[in-house]
Design an enzyme around this catalytic site. Structure first.
Site, PDB file in Angstrom:
ATOM      1  N   LYS A  38      39.097  -6.993  23.606  1.00  0.00           N
ATOM      2  CA  LYS A  38      39.700  -5.908  22.737  1.00  0.00           C
ATOM      3  C   LYS A  38      40.917  -6.145  22.719  1.00  0.00           C
ATOM      4  CE  LYS A  38      39.048  -2.016  25.667  1.00  0.00           C
ATOM      5  NZ  LYS A  38      38.329  -0.783  25.986  1.00  0.00           N
ATOM      6  N   ARG A 136      35.071  11.566  24.251  1.00  0.00           N
ATOM      7  CA  ARG A 136      35.657  11.119  23.214  1.00  0.00           C
ATOM      8  C   ARG A 136      34.716  10.397  22.453  1.00  0.00           C
ATOM      9  NH1 ARG A 136      38.910   5.753  25.977  1.00  0.00           N
ATOM     10  NH2 ARG A 136      36.640   5.120  25.895  1.00  0.00           N
ATOM     11  N   HIS A 165      30.994   5.751  29.623  1.00  0.00           N
ATOM     12  CA  HIS A 165      32.314   5.284  29.912  1.00  0.00           C
ATOM     13  C   HIS A 165      33.039   6.307  31.065  1.00  0.00           C
ATOM     14  CE1 HIS A 165      35.615   2.621  29.973  1.00  0.00           C
ATOM     15  NE2 HIS A 165      36.546   3.453  29.630  1.00  0.00           N
ATOM     16  N   ARG A 217      31.467  -4.123  32.286  1.00  0.00           N
ATOM     17  CA  ARG A 217      32.353  -4.389  31.395  1.00  0.00           C
ATOM     18  C   ARG A 217      33.657  -4.186  31.579  1.00  0.00           C
ATOM     19  NH1 ARG A 217      29.666   0.603  29.532  1.00  0.00           N
ATOM     20  NH2 ARG A 217      31.728   1.648  29.929  1.00  0.00           N
ATOM     21  N   TYR A 261      74.200  -1.054  22.788  1.00  0.00           N
ATOM     22  CA  TYR A 261      74.383   0.491  21.884  1.00  0.00           C
ATOM     23  C   TYR A 261      74.460   1.509  22.933  1.00  0.00           C
ATOM     24  CZ  TYR A 261      71.975  -2.315  18.177  1.00  0.00           C
ATOM     25  OH  TYR A 261      71.527  -3.055  17.066  1.00  0.00           O
ATOM     26  N   CYS A 308      67.759  -3.940  23.475  1.00  0.00           N
ATOM     27  CA  CYS A 308      67.605  -3.935  21.746  1.00  0.00           C
ATOM     28  C   CYS A 308      66.071  -4.607  21.250  1.00  0.00           C
ATOM     29  CB  CYS A 308      68.613  -4.668  21.444  1.00  0.00           C
ATOM     30  SG  CYS A 308      70.240  -4.323  22.086  1.00  0.00           S
ATOM     31  N   ASP A 310      65.840  -7.438  19.943  1.00  0.00           N
ATOM     32  CA  ASP A 310      65.389  -8.638  20.023  1.00  0.00           C
ATOM     33  C   ASP A 310      65.980  -9.238  21.173  1.00  0.00           C
ATOM     34  OD1 ASP A 310      64.451  -8.376  17.240  1.00  0.00           O
ATOM     35  OD2 ASP A 310      66.536  -8.476  16.647  1.00  0.00           O
TER      36      ASP A 310
HETATM   37  C1  LIG Z   1      38.325  -1.019  27.420  1.00  0.00           C
HETATM   38  C2  LIG Z   1      36.800  -0.886  27.832  1.00  0.00           C
HETATM   39  C3  LIG Z   1      36.459  -1.241  28.980  1.00  0.00           C
HETATM   40  C4  LIG Z   1      37.395  -1.978  29.954  1.00  0.00           C
HETATM   41  O1  LIG Z   1      38.050  -1.195  30.886  1.00  0.00           O
HETATM   42  P1  LIG Z   1      39.217  -1.803  32.126  1.00  0.00           P
HETATM   43  O2  LIG Z   1      39.720  -0.479  32.678  1.00  0.00           O
HETATM   44  O3  LIG Z   1      40.191  -2.519  31.182  1.00  0.00           O
HETATM   45  O4  LIG Z   1      38.167  -2.432  32.645  1.00  0.00           O
HETATM   46  C5  LIG Z   1      34.989  -0.947  29.320  1.00  0.00           C
HETATM   47  N1  LIG Z   1      34.500  -0.099  28.690  1.00  0.00           N
HETATM   48  C6  LIG Z   1      34.659   0.376  27.385  1.00  0.00           C
HETATM   49  C7  LIG Z   1      33.992   1.436  26.469  1.00  0.00           C
HETATM   50  C8  LIG Z   1      36.140   0.052  27.175  1.00  0.00           C
HETATM   51  O5  LIG Z   1      36.486   0.631  25.906  1.00  0.00           O
END
Ligand SMILES: *Cc1c(COP(=O)(O)O)cnc(C)c1O
Length: 408
Positions: A38, A136, A165, A217, A261, A308, A310
């Site tokens: 992602k 969440r 998660h 994951r 700046y 800055c 750039d």
């Molecule tokens: C982004 C995400 C992960 C990966 O998490 P990491 O901490 O980068 O390993 C796993 N599960 C879900 C649902 C996520 O959104």
């Protein structure tokens, strides 16, 4: 590798990505790997990274939204892609058309998926996410069994997976992670066995491999970075990304002269400074003003004054050998020295995840494999537009591609 495009670029070592996936697989040999790609593969570039993780044996790809899944399909990737975030009913059609696996957590989306699948004569695989403590995305544990029961009444919908998660897998105290797992287990055990149960992010793969279940994951670890300082080091990771630039100007300041700046840095004695054409418009955080450092010639040079949009200015008073066009490393290794993404993040008051995803599209991504340039993606084009990955790419073609010149 002598990159001849814009003198600020990111090199992505696909060998490192593959090695990281192999290392993670060795940690949880019985589990399938869904690599989280992602947010443009955490800024590394979704398509080349997805290709690399699949070469290394990842079974699936994880994205946050339907568009990210479509991007991968349009690049010709065929692996299962799980959308981890909320998909509204009006995106069901596109999700089904691109053969995405959807986290279906509302009846409205489930019905829209079923209808779209029926119309196109397909079956849409869905996963259900349980909110075990992140508050969440996900269904409260008590709602999961009735919802799965509802999904099972829908034709053209395959209830494939169940997941949750963790909020604290990257902390030393395992109490809350174990509580979340207990809640998940209770939900899963009350259902018919679904084929793909998964809970482990990078931190859990590394420190709780016993929770690998059917699939893991990992995200940040695929890119070679540990999720936190508390995470163990049982899996050897190799950072894949190096953010580079080149010295664009050198000059001496007299004592009393200021930089950038707001004049937040004033030379106390004569100072030699180098201009680096990389700024917050590239993802170099402005909070690194007067804090961060970069590497030139394998040695550290401190950022002076405000970063800055750039460009930024670094102090090379103690590096007399620095010359115009010398390579600068803003994230990564140079010689024996390293400025890690984690260090940059700490100095900027954030985490490596945000540093990576903050690298903007105007930073060309140069993909390396076996020391060779495999692919280049920049604002002005992609070497993938040529026949085959990296096919016949001479330095001259690469230079033209990177500048959007004519493409054979
Ligand atoms: C982004 C995400 C992960 C990966 O998490 P990491 O901490 O980068 O390993 C796993 N599960 C879900 C649902 C996520 O959104």
């Amino acid at each position: 590798m002598m990159w001849r495009g814009r003198p600020t670029w990111a090199e992505i070592d696909l060998d490192a990505i593959e090695a990281n996936v192999h290392a993670l697989r060795r940690r949880v040999p019985a589990a399938a790997v869904l690599a989280a790609v992602k947010a443009n593969a955490y800024g590394h570039g979704a398509v080349p990274v997805a290709q690399a993780v699949l070469r290394a044996g990842a079974a699936r790809l994880g994205v946050a939204c339907v568009d990210e899944g479509i991007e991968l399909r349009q690049a010709g990737l065929l692996a299962p892609i799980l959308v981890l975030g909320y998909v509204p009913p009006w995106e069901a059609e596109a999700a089904v058309a691109h053969d995405l696996t959807v986290t279906a957590n509302t009846k409205q989306t489930a019905l829209a998926l079923a209808a779209a699948a029926r119309r196109s004569g397909r079956t849409v695989p869905v996963h259900v996410k349980v909110d075990t403590g992140m508050a969440r995305f996900g269904l409260p544990p008590a709602d999961v069994a009735p919802f799965v029961g509802f999904l099972l009444t829908l034709s053209n919908v395959h209830v494939e997976g169940l997941y949750t998660h963790f909020a604290t897998a990257d902390e030393l105290d395992r109490t809350f992670m174990e509580e979340q797992y207990r809640r998940f287990r209770a939900v899963a055990d009350a259902l018919p066995r679904l084929p793909v149960c998964h809970v482990a992010n990078s931190a859990a793969v590394i420190d709780a491999p016993e929770l690998a279940l059917d699939m893991v994951r990992p995200g940040i670890s695929v890119y070679g970075v540990y999720p936190s300082a508390q995470t163990g080091r049982a899996v050897q990771l190799r950072p894949a990304l190096t953010l580079k630039s080149r010295v664009a100007r050198l000059r001496w300041l007299d004592a009393g002269e200021s930089v950038s700046y707001g004049r937040t840095w004033v030379a106390e004695r004569p100072a030699r400074i180098a201009l680096v054409p990389c700024g917050y418009g590239d993802g170099l955080r402005r909070s690194l003003s007067n804090r961060g450092s970069v590497l030139i010639g394998g040695r550290r040079a401190s950022i002076r004054g405000r970063v800055c949009m750039d460009q930024c200015v670094v102090d090379v008073t103690d590096l007399p050998d620095v010359r115009l066009d010398d390579e600068v490393v803003l994230i990564g290794r140079q010689g024996d020295a390293e400025v890690s993404a984690t260090e940059v993040a700490e100095q900027a008051g954030t985490i490596a995840y945000e540093i990576f995803t903050g690298l903007t599209p105007r930073v060309p991504r140069v993909y390396l494999q076996g020391g060779e340039v495999l692919d280049i993606r920049s604002l002005t084009g992609s070497s993938a537009d040529l026949a085959g990955p990296g096919a016949g790419l001479t330095p001259e073609t690469l230079r033209r591609v990177s500048r959007g010149g004519s493409r054979e």
